[in-house]
Design an enzyme around this catalytic site. Structure first.
Site, mmCIF file in Angstrom:
data_model
loop_
_atom_site.group_PDB
_atom_site.id
_atom_site.type_symbol
_atom_site.label_atom_id
_atom_site.label_comp_id
_atom_site.label_asym_id
_atom_site.label_seq_id
_atom_site.Cartn_x
_atom_site.Cartn_y
_atom_site.Cartn_z
ATOM 1 N N LYS A 31 0.852 -1.191 0.000
ATOM 2 C CA LYS A 31 0.000 0.000 0.000
ATOM 3 C C LYS A 31 0.884 1.236 0.000
ATOM 4 O O LYS A 31 1.756 1.393 0.847
ATOM 5 C CB LYS A 31 -0.912 0.026 1.223
ATOM 6 C CG LYS A 31 -1.804 1.272 1.285
ATOM 7 C CD LYS A 31 -2.793 1.204 2.430
ATOM 8 C CE LYS A 31 -2.172 1.554 3.765
ATOM 9 N NZ LYS A 31 -1.853 3.021 3.886
ATOM 10 N N ASP A 58 -3.498 4.337 -1.850
ATOM 11 C CA ASP A 58 -4.442 4.721 -0.805
ATOM 12 C C ASP A 58 -4.430 6.234 -0.612
ATOM 13 O O ASP A 58 -3.785 6.752 0.294
ATOM 14 C CB ASP A 58 -4.049 3.996 0.489
ATOM 15 C CG ASP A 58 -4.911 4.379 1.683
ATOM 16 O OD1 ASP A 58 -6.063 4.785 1.468
ATOM 17 O OD2 ASP A 58 -4.416 4.266 2.823
ATOM 18 N N LYS A 60 -7.551 8.069 -0.805
ATOM 19 C CA LYS A 60 -8.842 8.428 -0.213
ATOM 20 C C LYS A 60 -9.428 9.702 -0.818
ATOM 21 O O LYS A 60 -9.770 10.655 -0.110
ATOM 22 C CB LYS A 60 -8.721 8.591 1.304
ATOM 23 C CG LYS A 60 -8.183 7.380 2.043
ATOM 24 C CD LYS A 60 -8.130 7.639 3.541
ATOM 25 C CE LYS A 60 -7.583 6.463 4.318
ATOM 26 N NZ LYS A 60 -6.138 6.266 4.107
ATOM 27 N N ASP A 63 -13.974 14.679 -3.193
ATOM 28 C CA ASP A 63 -14.162 16.011 -3.768
ATOM 29 C C ASP A 63 -15.409 15.963 -4.638
ATOM 30 O O ASP A 63 -16.128 14.961 -4.644
ATOM 31 C CB ASP A 63 -12.921 16.411 -4.589
ATOM 32 C CG ASP A 63 -12.672 17.918 -4.575
ATOM 33 O OD1 ASP A 63 -13.640 18.676 -4.829
ATOM 34 O OD2 ASP A 63 -11.531 18.338 -4.326
ATOM 35 N N THR A 120 -10.570 3.135 10.876
ATOM 36 C CA THR A 120 -10.416 2.240 12.028
ATOM 37 C C THR A 120 -9.888 2.974 13.260
ATOM 38 O O THR A 120 -9.808 2.398 14.340
ATOM 39 C CB THR A 120 -9.484 1.063 11.689
ATOM 40 O OG1 THR A 120 -8.267 1.555 11.121
ATOM 41 C CG2 THR A 120 -10.153 0.118 10.698
ATOM 42 N N ARG A 212 2.696 -1.462 10.678
ATOM 43 C CA ARG A 212 3.746 -1.418 11.690
ATOM 44 C C ARG A 212 4.163 -2.796 12.195
ATOM 45 O O ARG A 212 5.319 -2.993 12.563
ATOM 46 C CB ARG A 212 3.274 -0.556 12.867
ATOM 47 C CG ARG A 212 2.987 0.877 12.460
ATOM 48 C CD ARG A 212 2.126 1.584 13.483
ATOM 49 N NE ARG A 212 1.650 2.862 12.956
ATOM 50 C CZ ARG A 212 0.691 3.583 13.514
ATOM 51 N NH1 ARG A 212 0.096 3.148 14.599
ATOM 52 N NH2 ARG A 212 0.321 4.718 12.974
#
Length: 233
Positions: A31, A58, A60, A63, A120, A212
């Site tokens: 990603k 990614d 997002k 608009d 999340t 992570r």
């Protein structure tokens, strides 16, 4: 993209190259998020693609429909495998995004497009107080999921905790891409709705995004293999 998607939460290509070199010879699903893309520009996608990795871009997008459509025409030309928008942008915006991808796809096969439902990192209390959405968090996610399917999208980004309900309501083929994945030994950091790879599989995720737990591990390859084993158990 059915392997765990590794979130490349880095700022420079040098960091990315060093990380990917540890997986020499292996094709990964990765990603590229806002931090990496905005720091380096489209060239970062080209460089990763040269190593034959699959890319979930990614960004997002959120608009007005025409702006998102035009942006998606450009993103499609990068040759990425999946992109996303915010479902809160509405059905017309999501339809325009899909149309833009179809126009811009030079190979004739457009990238998958999914919509973010609720992050999340968002709790139900935060959603109700800050977004003034007075339903439950699950109801909000399910509404956005339905809207995304009506717009012709391929799936949504959601917590694994909602994946089973979305699968039941919108079908097996409708993607449930779930971030907020942690190994049992990890801290949750700024995420709230988190689960392990094994639990995500059991409760209905179609794809998981892991950052992570892999990128900050002492041995990223070993951590990735552990995630992969739990995901495919």
């Amino acid at each position: 993209m059915n392997k765990p998607i590794i979130a490349l939460d880095f700022q420079t290509y040098e960091e990315v190259a060093s990380f990917l070199a540890k997986f020499s010879g292996e094709t990964l699903s990765v990603k590229v998020g806002m931090e990496l893309f905005y720091s380096n520009g489209p060239i970062i996608v080209e460089k990763i693609k040269q190593q034959n990795h699959e890319i979930f871009l990614d960004l997002k997008l959120h608009d007005i429909p025409n702006t998102v459509k035009s942006a998606m025409i450009g993103l499609a030309k990068l040759g990425v495998d999946m992109v996303n928008v915010h479902a809160a942008g509405g059905k017309k915006m999501m339809e325009a995004a899909r149309e833009g991808l179809e126009i811009g796809s030079q190979s004739g096969k457009r990238p998958k497009i999914i919509a973010v439902t609720q992050l999340t990192s968002t709790s139900e209390t935060d959603m109700q107080r800050e977004q003034l959405i007075k339903t439950s968090l699950l109801q909000s996610v399910m509404h956005y999921s339905d809207l995304s399917k009506q717009a012709g999208l391929d799936g949504v980004v959601c917590s694994a905790l909602e994946a089973e309900d979305i699968k039941r309501q919108n079908g097996t083929e409708f993607l449930r891409v779930t971030p907020g994945i942690r190994l049992v030994s990890d801290t949750v950091d700024d995420q709230i709705r988190v689960v392990t790879p094994e639990k995500a599989r059991l409760i209905g995720s179609s794809n998981i995004v892991v950052g992570r737990s892999i990128t900050r591990a002492d041995d990223p390859v070993a951590a990735y293999n552990q995630v992969l084993e739990e995901w495919n158990a």
